[in-house]
Design a protein around this motif. Sequence first.
Motif, short mmCIF file in Angstrom:
data_model
loop_
_atom_site.label_atom_id
_atom_site.label_comp_id
_atom_site.label_asym_id
_atom_site.label_seq_id
_atom_site.Cartn_x
_atom_site.Cartn_y
_atom_site.Cartn_z
N THR A 248 0.82 -1.21 0.00
CA THR A 248 0.00 0.00 0.00
C THR A 248 0.85 1.26 0.00
O THR A 248 0.34 2.36 -0.03
N ALA B 171 7.06 3.01 1.43
CA ALA B 171 7.76 2.91 2.72
C ALA B 171 7.04 1.88 3.58
O ALA B 171 5.86 2.01 3.84
N MET C 75 6.32 1.32 6.54
CA MET C 75 6.26 1.88 7.89
C MET C 75 4.80 2.01 8.28
O MET C 75 3.93 2.03 7.44
N ALA C 76 4.56 2.14 9.58
CA ALA C 76 3.20 2.40 10.04
C ALA C 76 3.04 3.89 10.25
O ALA C 76 4.01 4.63 10.37
N MET C 77 1.78 4.31 10.31
CA MET C 77 1.47 5.72 10.50
C MET C 77 1.85 6.16 11.92
O MET C 77 1.64 5.45 12.89
N ARG C 78 2.38 7.35 12.02
CA ARG C 78 2.72 7.92 13.32
C ARG C 78 1.46 8.55 13.92
O ARG C 78 0.70 9.19 13.20
N LEU C 79 1.22 8.33 15.22
CA LEU C 79 0.03 8.89 15.86
C LEU C 79 0.39 10.21 16.56
O LEU C 79 1.38 10.27 17.29
N ARG C 80 -0.41 11.24 16.34
CA ARG C 80 -0.20 12.57 16.92
C ARG C 80 -0.93 12.65 18.26
O ARG C 80 -2.01 12.07 18.41
N PRO C 81 -0.38 13.34 19.27
CA PRO C 81 -1.13 13.52 20.52
C PRO C 81 -2.34 14.43 20.30
O PRO C 81 -2.32 15.28 19.41
#
Lengths: 95, 484
Positions: A53, A56, A58-64
Motif C-alpha cells: 500500500t 515505505a 512503515m506504520a502511521m505515526r500517531l499525533r497527541p
Amino acid sequence: MSLDPATVRRIARLARIHVENVEAEHLARELNGILGWIEQLNEVDVEGIDPLTGAAQMAMRLRPDTVTDGGIPELVLGNAPDRAGTFYAVPKVVE
Amino acid sequence: MSGVIEGRDGPWEMVIGLEVHAQVISRSKLFSGSATEFGAEPNTQVSLVDAAFPGMLPVINGECVAQAVRTGLGLDAHINMVSRFDRKNYFYADLPAGYQISQYAHPVVGAGSIEIELADGSTKRIGVTRLHLEQDAGKSLHDQHPSKSFIDLNRSGIALMEVVSEPDLRTAEEAGAYLRKLRTILRYLGTCDGNMEEGSMRAGVNVSVRRHGEPFRTRCEVKNVNSVRFVMQAIEAEAARQVEVWESGGTVEQETRLFDPARGVTRSMRSKEDAHDYRYFPDPDLLPLVLDEAWVAGLRAELPELPDAKRARFVAEHGLSAYDAAVLVADQETAAFFETVAAGRDAKLAANWIMGDFFAALNRTGRGIGDSPVSAAALGQLLDLLANRTINGRIAKEVFEAMVDTGESPASIVESRGLRQVTDTGAIEGAVDRVLAAHPDKLAEYRRGKDKLFGFFVGQVMKAMAGKGNPALVNETLRQRLSA
C-alpha cells in the motif's frame, strides 16, 4: 480494459473537467494507451504476496490529541475570491 | 408497528439497515491540530490542512483512533490491526479538498453486534457490519444571502465514526431501539455525546420492502435524519412509498432521498445523481494504520462497565426486574444515582422511588439528573426514615415534595414540620375512639355486616392524625375496637 468516449466524458464530468465531444475520442485513445501499458503488470505472478500500500514499509505515526493550530481566519480566507465576515461566500448551492 | 405492510394483494415486510455518523469526542481534529469545540466564530478553528491548502500533510490524531477502537470493543467487534485510509472524491463547496479522507476497503473495526430491547420485553441481536474513521465536512449556510451560500470550515476535519449495521432490522420500532442503544453505548464509552439535535450523531436509513421469504429488493437511502422519532417516521413513509411503487407495477430505483418531517414524506435528492461514483483510491499521503496488540489490550482493560453487563448485574445483584434494570441503565448517570441510593438499602424500593416520584420531579422542574434538586444521598436518607419507621409511606411522599421545593434534608423537614409517625398506641386508640363516636350511624351499618366501611374508618383516623399514624397500628387498633 477499454474506455469508450462516453465513459471518458463521464469521468471528465465527475472530475469537473470540461471536455468537448471531439476531444473525448482522442482522449479515449490516449487513456487506453496508458491503461494498456499498466495492464502489463497483470503478467506478474503475485500469488501469496501481500498487497503493497506504500513504498515505505512503515506504520502511521500517531499525533497527541492537543490543540496546536487554528485561530488564523485571515490566512485561511487569504485566497478566497469572496467572503462575508469570516465566512467564505460562494455562489448559492441549492439542494 | 408490526413491520408488516398490508398491500393490496398481500403483506410486505420491511428490511432496514442504518448508517450512523457519530462525531468523535476529541480535543483536536482527525488530521490537524485545530480545535473541535462547538460554536466558535466562523473559520477560526481551521488549519491550512482543513482548508486543503496545497502541500499540507495530514497527521492522524492517536486519541481519535483510540476512540474508534474503544467503540469497536464496546460493540463486541473485531479490531483490524492494520487498516488504511482512502480518498472519497466528490465536489461540494464545504469540502475544500474535493475529497473526504475515509476508510473504504480496510476499516479500523470489522463485524460486531448490538443487542436491542423491544417493548414486549424481547431482545434481538443486530449485526454491525463495520466501523470506520473519516473526516467531517464543513458547514454550508444557504439562508444568509439571496444569491450566495456561506461556508464555515470549523467542522471540516473533525473525526467521525461511521457505524454501519447489517440489514437485520425489520420494524421502525427495532430501528429506534437500535439507535437508542447505540447512543447509550457511545455515551457510556465517552466516545460520542450522541446528541442528534446538535448533529453530533446523524443517521442514514436504508429501506427496502419484500414479500415474505423473498431475497432483498432494491433499497433507497434516506439521508440526514436528525432524531430517533424522525428515523422511525421516515422508515414508515419510505416503506409505504415503495409498496405503492411495486404494487402499481413500477420499479423502485436505488437513490438517495430526503425526509420531510413537516409533510411526513420522503423525496428524491436529484442533485446526488452522480454522487455514488466516489472513485475511492488509497490516500497517498497516509501510511497504513497499524495498531499494537498491547495498546488495544490496554484500551480494553480500561473500558467501563457497559449497559448490557450493568443491566444483568442489577438483575442478579439487586433483584430488579429486567424492565426496571433496562430503564435505569439507559443513562449512565441514572445508573450511578440508583447504585448510590440502593447501597445497603432495599434496592427494589430505591428503583421504584427513582422511576416514580424522582423522575416525575425531574420532569416537573425541567431538570436533569446532573442538577437534580434531590441528591442520591438525600433520597437514600428518606428511604432510611421509611425503613426505620420514623415516617410512613404517605408522609414520605410529602417529605419528598418538600425536599424538591426546598432542597432541605429529609430529617430536618420531618422535624421542623412534625411529620414523625405516631406509634404511641394511646394516641392511636384515642383517635379511633373519637372517630367511632363521631359516626354512630356508620358504626351501626358496619356491625350489620357492611365490611367495606373498614376502609372509611381507617381514612377518618388517619385524617384525624394528620396522616401521621402508623398504618399497621391504626389497622390493628380499629380491628380490635370493631370486633369488640
